[in-house]
Design a protein around this motif. Structure first.
Motif, PDB file in Angstrom:
ATOM      1  N   LEU A 261       0.820  -1.207   0.000  1.00 54.64           N
ATOM      2  CA  LEU A 261       0.000   0.000   0.000  1.00 54.64           C
ATOM      3  C   LEU A 261       0.858   1.262   0.000  1.00 54.64           C
ATOM      4  O   LEU A 261       0.516   2.257  -0.657  1.00 54.64           O
ATOM      5  N   VAL A 262       1.969   1.243   0.731  1.00 51.01           N
ATOM      6  CA  VAL A 262       2.872   2.395   0.744  1.00 51.01           C
ATOM      7  C   VAL A 262       3.464   2.614  -0.642  1.00 51.01           C
ATOM      8  O   VAL A 262       3.534   3.755  -1.127  1.00 51.01           O
ATOM      9  N   VAL A 263       3.859   1.545  -1.312  1.00 52.72           N
ATOM     10  CA  VAL A 263       4.453   1.682  -2.656  1.00 52.72           C
ATOM     11  C   VAL A 263       3.399   2.170  -3.649  1.00 52.72           C
ATOM     12  O   VAL A 263       3.672   3.050  -4.460  1.00 52.72           O
ATOM     13  N   VAL A 264       2.194   1.628  -3.581  1.00 46.41           N
ATOM     14  CA  VAL A 264       1.179   1.964  -4.577  1.00 46.41           C
ATOM     15  C   VAL A 264       0.554   3.339  -4.329  1.00 46.41           C
ATOM     16  O   VAL A 264       0.310   4.080  -5.275  1.00 46.41           O
ATOM     17  N   PHE A 265       0.303   3.685  -3.080  1.00 49.23           N
ATOM     18  CA  PHE A 265      -0.404   4.940  -2.798  1.00 49.23           C
ATOM     19  C   PHE A 265       0.510   5.996  -2.160  1.00 49.23           C
ATOM     20  O   PHE A 265       0.444   7.169  -2.526  1.00 49.23           O
ATOM     21  N   GLY A 266       1.334   5.613  -1.209  1.00 47.28           N
ATOM     22  CA  GLY A 266       2.147   6.582  -0.484  1.00 47.28           C
ATOM     23  C   GLY A 266       3.226   7.205  -1.307  1.00 47.28           C
ATOM     24  O   GLY A 266       3.448   8.430  -1.268  1.00 47.28           O
TER      25      GLY A 266
END
Length: 57
Positions: A46-51
């Protein structure tokens, strides 16, 4: 003809031999360390995709 498709003579059905021993993934037990690993992988994803895109914008 080729002998690749010769099914006669052996008279057994291996894929139904021991259905009690067969376990599929949703039925298998899992440990808390596996749950923790899955949650960490989710968070990193999630951090890679959104953050990361939000931080670079």
């Amino acid at each position: 003809m080729s002998d690749d498709h010769d099914h006669g003579g052996h008279g057994h059905d291996d894929h139904h031999a021991d259905e009690d021993a067969r376990v599929t993934s949703p039925m298998q037990d899992f440990s808390m360390s596996q749950v923790t690993t899955g949650i960490l992988v989710l968070v990193v994803g999630l951090v890679v995709v959104f953050g990361l895109p939000l931080a670079l914008a």
